[in-house]
Design a protein around this motif. Structure first.
Motif, PDB file in Angstrom:
ATOM      1  N   UNK A 179     -18.428  -8.463   7.552  1.00 59.14           N
ATOM      2  CA  UNK A 179     -17.242  -7.948   8.585  1.00 59.14           C
ATOM      3  C   UNK A 179     -16.391  -7.022   7.812  1.00 59.14           C
ATOM      4  N   UNK A 180     -16.233  -5.983   8.740  1.00 59.12           N
ATOM      5  CA  UNK A 180     -15.482  -4.782   7.940  1.00 59.12           C
ATOM      6  C   UNK A 180     -14.037  -4.507   8.851  1.00 59.12           C
ATOM      7  N   UNK A 181     -13.132  -3.719   8.188  1.00 62.31           N
ATOM      8  CA  UNK A 181     -11.982  -3.488   8.818  1.00 62.31           C
ATOM      9  C   UNK A 181     -12.311  -2.323   9.649  1.00 62.31           C
ATOM     10  N   UNK A 182     -11.675  -1.871  10.720  1.00 65.31           N
ATOM     11  CA  UNK A 182     -11.887  -0.811  11.483  1.00 65.31           C
ATOM     12  C   UNK A 182     -11.866   0.462  10.667  1.00 65.31           C
ATOM     13  N   UNK A 231     -12.906 -16.447   1.066  1.00 70.50           N
ATOM     14  CA  UNK A 231     -12.485 -16.508   2.385  1.00 70.50           C
ATOM     15  C   UNK A 231     -13.308 -17.218   3.120  1.00 70.50           C
ATOM     16  N   UNK A 232     -12.707 -17.711   4.550  1.00 76.59           N
ATOM     17  CA  UNK A 232     -13.392 -18.342   5.461  1.00 76.59           C
ATOM     18  C   UNK A 232     -13.911 -17.368   6.449  1.00 76.59           C
ATOM     19  N   UNK A 233     -15.074 -17.295   6.496  1.00 75.86           N
ATOM     20  CA  UNK A 233     -15.664 -16.074   7.303  1.00 75.86           C
ATOM     21  C   UNK A 233     -15.286 -15.964   8.656  1.00 75.86           C
ATOM     22  N   UNK A 234     -15.408 -17.288   9.232  1.00 75.31           N
ATOM     23  CA  UNK A 234     -15.363 -17.354  10.674  1.00 75.31           C
ATOM     24  C   UNK A 234     -13.847 -17.742  11.217  1.00 75.31           C
TER      25      UNK A 234
END
Length: 124
Positions: A59-62, A99-102
């Motif tokens: 997952x990445x920031x915009x 981190x909790x991914x979802x």
């Protein structure tokens, strides 16, 4: 107690690359991922990227716009952040955190704390 040690920062020319490393002493049972955050001078800390420890989902920031790549080495309990095509606005202290991914949330016990971070300075 989780200990986080970030390294690899330094002075980077605009357009160049840098790889940051994060060693984590132990994985929290409730943290299925590891994330990178950053805090630029005078700004709030912001999410950069996350990856699941199991599997390859990321997952990445915009603002990353394909320039950063997060990866991990499960055997070494180490995560990496590859910064390519660095921009002056990437200048910041970079931190890793369980981190909790979802849930997209930080997992940090009361007894734990953020690491020291590693400073990246991008010169134009």
């Amino acid at each position: 107690q989780v200990q986080l040690v970030e390294s690899g920062g330094g002075l980077v020319q605009a357009g160049a690359s840098r790889r940051l490393s994060c060693e984590i002493s132990t994985r929290a049972d409730s943290a299925d991922a590891i994330a990178w955050f950053r805090r630029a001078p005078g700004k709030e800390r912001e999410f950069v990227a996350a990856t699941l420890w199991s599997g390859n989902r990321t997952l990445y920031a915009d603002f990353v716009e394909g320039r950063f790549t997060i990866s991990k080495d499960n055997a070494k309990n180490t995560a990496y952040l590859q910064i390519d095509h660095a921009k002056p606005e990437d200048t910041a202290d970079y931190y890793c955190i369980p981190y909790s991914f979802y849930a997209e949330s930080i997992i940090l016990a009361d007894s734990d704390s953020w690491g020291q971070g590693t400073q990246v300075t991008v010169s134009s």
